[in-house]
Design a protein around this motif. Structure first.
Motif, mmCIF file in Angstrom:
data_model
loop_
_atom_site.group_PDB
_atom_site.id
_atom_site.type_symbol
_atom_site.label_atom_id
_atom_site.label_comp_id
_atom_site.label_asym_id
_atom_site.label_seq_id
_atom_site.Cartn_x
_atom_site.Cartn_y
_atom_site.Cartn_z
ATOM 1 N N LYS A 80 0.829 -1.212 0.000
ATOM 2 C CA LYS A 80 0.000 0.000 0.000
ATOM 3 C C LYS A 80 0.861 1.259 0.000
ATOM 4 N N ASN A 81 1.200 1.755 1.198
ATOM 5 C CA ASN A 81 1.923 3.029 1.289
ATOM 6 C C ASN A 81 3.099 2.984 2.260
ATOM 7 N N LEU A 82 3.530 1.778 2.673
ATOM 8 C CA LEU A 82 4.571 1.687 3.700
ATOM 9 C C LEU A 82 5.730 0.811 3.237
ATOM 10 N N PRO A 83 6.928 1.370 3.066
ATOM 11 C CA PRO A 83 8.105 0.558 2.732
ATOM 12 C C PRO A 83 8.608 -0.176 3.978
ATOM 13 N N LEU A 84 8.965 -1.453 3.803
ATOM 14 C CA LEU A 84 9.324 -2.299 4.936
ATOM 15 C C LEU A 84 10.535 -3.170 4.621
ATOM 16 N N ARG A 85 11.278 -3.451 5.647
ATOM 17 C CA ARG A 85 12.264 -4.529 5.608
ATOM 18 C C ARG A 85 11.596 -5.731 6.264
ATOM 19 N N ALA A 86 11.601 -6.884 5.589
ATOM 20 C CA ALA A 86 10.854 -8.042 6.082
ATOM 21 C C ALA A 86 11.727 -9.294 6.079
ATOM 22 N N VAL A 87 11.603 -10.083 7.138
ATOM 23 C CA VAL A 87 12.277 -11.379 7.255
ATOM 24 C C VAL A 87 11.214 -12.427 7.574
ATOM 25 N N LEU A 88 11.156 -13.483 6.762
ATOM 26 C CA LEU A 88 10.210 -14.585 6.992
ATOM 27 C C LEU A 88 11.015 -15.850 7.256
ATOM 28 N N CYS A 89 10.780 -16.476 8.407
ATOM 29 C CA CYS A 89 11.482 -17.703 8.794
ATOM 30 C C CYS A 89 10.471 -18.836 8.983
ATOM 31 N N VAL A 90 10.834 -20.010 8.492
ATOM 32 C CA VAL A 90 9.963 -21.180 8.572
ATOM 33 C C VAL A 90 10.750 -22.350 9.160
ATOM 34 N N ARG A 91 10.108 -23.081 10.074
ATOM 35 C CA ARG A 91 10.712 -24.277 10.660
ATOM 36 C C ARG A 91 9.714 -25.420 10.552
ATOM 37 N N ALA A 92 10.192 -26.612 10.183
ATOM 38 C CA ALA A 92 9.329 -27.786 10.037
ATOM 39 C C ALA A 92 9.411 -28.655 11.289
ATOM 40 N N TYR A 93 8.297 -29.269 11.659
ATOM 41 C CA TYR A 93 8.273 -30.203 12.780
ATOM 42 C C TYR A 93 8.892 -31.525 12.340
ATOM 43 N N ARG A 94 9.784 -32.058 13.133
ATOM 44 C CA ARG A 94 10.488 -33.278 12.750
ATOM 45 C C ARG A 94 9.599 -34.515 12.833
ATOM 46 N N LYS A 95 8.697 -34.563 13.818
ATOM 47 C CA LYS A 95 7.877 -35.769 14.016
ATOM 48 C C LYS A 95 6.472 -35.648 13.434
ATOM 49 N N PHE A 96 6.029 -34.432 13.132
ATOM 50 C CA PHE A 96 4.639 -34.228 12.724
ATOM 51 C C PHE A 96 4.619 -33.614 11.328
ATOM 52 N N ALA A 97 4.491 -34.484 10.334
ATOM 53 C CA ALA A 97 4.547 -34.060 8.938
ATOM 54 C C ALA A 97 3.432 -33.065 8.629
ATOM 55 N N GLY A 98 3.776 -32.002 7.896
ATOM 56 C CA GLY A 98 2.789 -31.011 7.471
ATOM 57 C C GLY A 98 2.633 -29.845 8.400
ATOM 58 N N LEU A 99 3.339 -29.826 9.540
ATOM 59 C CA LEU A 99 3.236 -28.737 10.510
ATOM 60 C C LEU A 99 4.508 -27.899 10.512
ATOM 61 N N TYR A 100 4.336 -26.582 10.661
ATOM 62 C CA TYR A 100 5.455 -25.643 10.614
ATOM 63 C C TYR A 100 5.247 -24.536 11.638
ATOM 64 N N ASP A 101 6.345 -23.917 12.035
ATOM 65 C CA ASP A 101 6.313 -22.653 12.770
ATOM 66 C C ASP A 101 6.737 -21.550 11.810
ATOM 67 N N PHE A 102 5.933 -20.481 11.733
ATOM 68 C CA PHE A 102 6.248 -19.318 10.901
ATOM 69 C C PHE A 102 6.548 -18.129 11.804
ATOM 70 N N ALA A 103 7.557 -17.341 11.429
ATOM 71 C CA ALA A 103 7.835 -16.083 12.111
ATOM 72 C C ALA A 103 8.099 -15.022 11.054
ATOM 73 N N LEU A 104 7.335 -13.932 11.098
ATOM 74 C CA LEU A 104 7.499 -12.815 10.172
ATOM 75 C C LEU A 104 7.892 -11.583 10.973
ATOM 76 N N LEU A 105 9.032 -11.000 10.626
ATOM 77 C CA LEU A 105 9.531 -9.800 11.303
ATOM 78 C C LEU A 105 9.641 -8.670 10.288
ATOM 79 N N THR A 106 9.095 -7.505 10.626
ATOM 80 C CA THR A 106 9.153 -6.353 9.716
ATOM 81 C C THR A 106 9.645 -5.113 10.447
ATOM 82 N N ALA A 107 10.208 -4.190 9.672
ATOM 83 C CA ALA A 107 10.624 -2.893 10.208
ATOM 84 C C ALA A 107 10.356 -1.826 9.155
ATOM 85 N N SER A 108 9.741 -0.731 9.563
ATOM 86 C CA SER A 108 9.469 0.367 8.629
ATOM 87 C C SER A 108 10.775 1.040 8.228
ATOM 88 N N THR A 109 10.826 1.562 7.006
ATOM 89 C CA THR A 109 12.047 2.220 6.507
ATOM 90 C C THR A 109 11.756 3.620 5.962
#
Length: 439
Positions: free
Chosen positions: A363-392
Motif C-alpha cells: 500500500k503506502n509503507l516501505p518495509l524490511r521483512a524477514v520470513l522464517c519457517v521451521r518444520a516439525y520433525r515428528k509431525f509431517a505437514g506442521l510448521y512454525d512461521f515467524a514474520l519480522l518487519t521494520a518500517s524504513t
C-alpha cells in the motif's frame, strides 16, 4: 507456567510428577461417602521407562461403568503414545494391583485419552447419553492419584465454562494437585462432570476440567473403531492439522483490527481466545521512547513435555528518538531488529529456521521483512512461521512488528503472513480522508 505461553497461563499439564503438592483440606462427609463408593474404580496411571521400568511421570484415570476402559488425560500418556519404544504405561489401583495398559485413542485437542486395562470397573463412573447439567456454584468433587498422596479428593465449586482457551474448559474453584490429572470430577450424586486437567500458577484454587462430553465423544469413537491405531504420532499430527485449520480460519474470518501507533496503523486481534497488552517507557530517562503492543492466544495445545503448539502471537514495537540523531537512532533500531531469535539448528523438535529477507512495499509503507519457517520433525505437514518487519520510511522513528504462528500448515503460514504484511500501513492523512469522503 510452561515455556511459550502468556503470563498467567495454566500450569504445565505434563509436570504432574514434579509439581507442587499443596495440602488438601480434610474431606467432608459427602466427600468421604463418594470416596468409599468410587475408590475401587480410580487408578493411578504411570509412564515407565522400558529399560529398568523406572517411573517417569504419574497421573490418574477412572474406569467407565463395568467395562475395562479407562479415561485419563492425553498429557498423562503422551510419553508412551509418542515414544512407545522408550516408554510403557502401567496402571495401579487402590488395592495395590497393577498391570500394563493398552492405549486405544487420544484426543490431543481436548487433552484426553482412553486406555484398556486388565480389570473391570464396579459401575460407579458412568458416561450416559444424557450428562449431568451443572449450575453455577454447584459443588464438585475431584479425585485422583490414590497412591502417591494416599488418595486425593478435593471439594470445590463449578464456576462456569472458560471460553478463553480455544476449546471449552470448566472452571473448578478447588485444588487440583500434582498426580490428579486425568482423574474424575463428579457431582454429589457421583455423576461425572469433567476430567481434571490443570490449574493456574498465578491464582488460588483456580483449576480447570475437561467437560465430560468430550470424554463421551472419545469413548464413542473407541466403540466404533475395529482396532487401536498403531502409530499415535500420525494420529496426533492429524488432530493438530485439523486444529490449525480451524484456528486460522477463525482468526481471519473478519479483518484484523487496526490500532494507531504514531503515524502507523498496526493489525491486532482481540477475541475470547486472544488478549492484548500494551506498555511504554515514555517516563524513562532515555534518549528514545518505546511503545509495545502484544496480542497472543491464551492457550496452546500440549503435545509433549517439551512441545506446546497451535498458537498465534502478534507484537508491535514503536521506537522514536527523543534526543538521538539519525545515525545513532538507526544503530538503535538496527540492533533491536537483529536481537530477534528464530530458533536453533540443534532443536530436536523442529528443523533449523529457513529465512528469507527482502525490502518490500505494501500500500503506502516501505518495509524490511524477514520470513522464517521451521518444520516439525515428528509431525509431517506442521510448521512454525515467524514474520519480522521494520518500517524504513522515517529516520527518527521505526515500527517493528512480529507475527508468530506455531503449528500451522505451510499454506496457512503463508496466508497469515500475507494478511499481516498487507495490514501494516501509514495512518490516512486528514487530506486523504477528506478526499475519500468526497467520493
Amino acid at each position: 507456567a510452561p515455556a511459550g505461553t502468556p503470563p498467567g497461563a495454566s500450569a504445565a499439564p505434563g509436570a504432574d510428577a514434579n509439581g507442587d503438592a499443596a495440602p488438601l483440606p480434610p474431606p467432608s462427609s459427602a466427600a468421604q461417602h463418594l470416596y468409599a463408593s468410587a475408590k475401587n474404580d480410580i487408578l493411578q496411571v504411570r509412564s515407565l521407562l522400558k529399560s529398568g521400568r523406572t517411573q517417569s511421570s504419574v497421573g490418574s484415570g477412572f474406569l467407565i461403568g463395568t467395562s475395562n476402559l479407562v479415561v485419563t488425560n492425553y498429557h498423562v500418556v503422551s510419553q508412551f503414545a509418542l515414544d512407545p519404544d522408550t516408554y510403557v504405561g502401567e496402571w495401579v489401583d487402590t488395592g495395590g494391583q497393577r498391570g500394563n495398559v493398552e492405549l486405544l485413542a487420544v484426543d490431543v485437542l481436548h487433552d484426553l485419552a482412553v486406555l484398556r486395562v486388565s480389570r473391570n470397573g464396579t459401575g460407579f463412573f458412568k458416561m450416559p447419553p444424557q450428562l449431568a447439567r451443572l449450575t453455577q456454584g454447584q459443588y464438585l468433587y475431584s479425585m485422583g492419584n490414590p497412591l502417591d498422596l494416599g488418595f486425593a479428593i478435593s471439594e470445590g465449586a463449578y464456576n462456569g465454562v472458560i471460553a478463553r482457551s480455544f476449546y471449552d474448559q470448566l472452571m473448578f474453584t478447588g485444588p487440583i494437585n500434582s498426580g490428579m490429572s486425568g482423574g474424575p470430577s463428579v457431582t454429589a450424586d457421583g455423576s461425572v462432570a469433567g476430567v481434571n486437567v490443570s490449574k493456574r500458577l498465578d491464582g488460588e484454587l483456580v483449576s480447570f476440567l475437561v467437560p465430560a462430553r468430550y470424554a463421551q465423544d472419545l469413548l464413542q469413537k473407541v466403540e466404533a473403531q475395529q482396532k487401536a491405531p498403531t502409530d499415535f504420532t500420525a494420529v496426533v499430527a492429524g488432530q493438530l492439522l485439523a486444529h490449525q485449520s480451524a484456528m486460522v480460519n477463525q482468526l481471519l474470518a473478519s479483518p484484523l483490527s487496526l490500532k494507531p501507533m504514531g503515524p502507523y496503523q498496526v493489525p491486532v486481534r482481540e477475541s475470547e481466545q486472544m488478549r492484548c497488552w500494551g506498555r511504554s517507557n515514555v517516563k524513562a530517562d532515555k534518549p528514545f521512547t518505546v511503545d509495545d503492543a502484544s496480542c497472543a492466544m491464551e492457550s496452546a495445545i500440549f503435545v509433549s513435555g517439551s512441545l506446546q503448539t497451535g498458537q498465534i502471537a502478534i507484537r508491535h514495537q514503536f521506537l522514536r528518538s527523543a534526543g538521538l540523531d539519525k545515525l545513532r537512532f538507526a544503530q538503535l533500531a538496527s540492533a533491536s531488529f537483529r536481537n530477534e531469535h528464530f530458533g536453533s539448528n540443534k532443536d530436536a523438535r523442529l528443523t533449523g529456521p529457513n529465512c528469507t529477507e527482502d525490502f518490500v512495499k505494501n500500500k503506502n509503507l516501505p518495509l524490511r521483512a524477514v520470513l522464517c519457517v521451521r518444520a516439525y520433525r515428528k509431525f509431517a505437514g506442521l510448521y512454525d512461521f515467524a514474520l519480522l518487519t521494520a518500517s524504513t520510511d522515517q529516520g527518527l522513528m521505526s515500527l517493528q512488528s512480529r507475527l508468530d504462528a506455531r503449528g500451522v500448515s505451510y499454506e496457512n503460514g503463508l496466508r497469515l503472513s500475507r494478511v499481516f504484511l498487507d495490514s501494516l500501513s501509514l495512518k490516512p492523512t486528514v487530506e486523504a480522508a477528506k478526499k475519500g469522503g468526497a467520493k
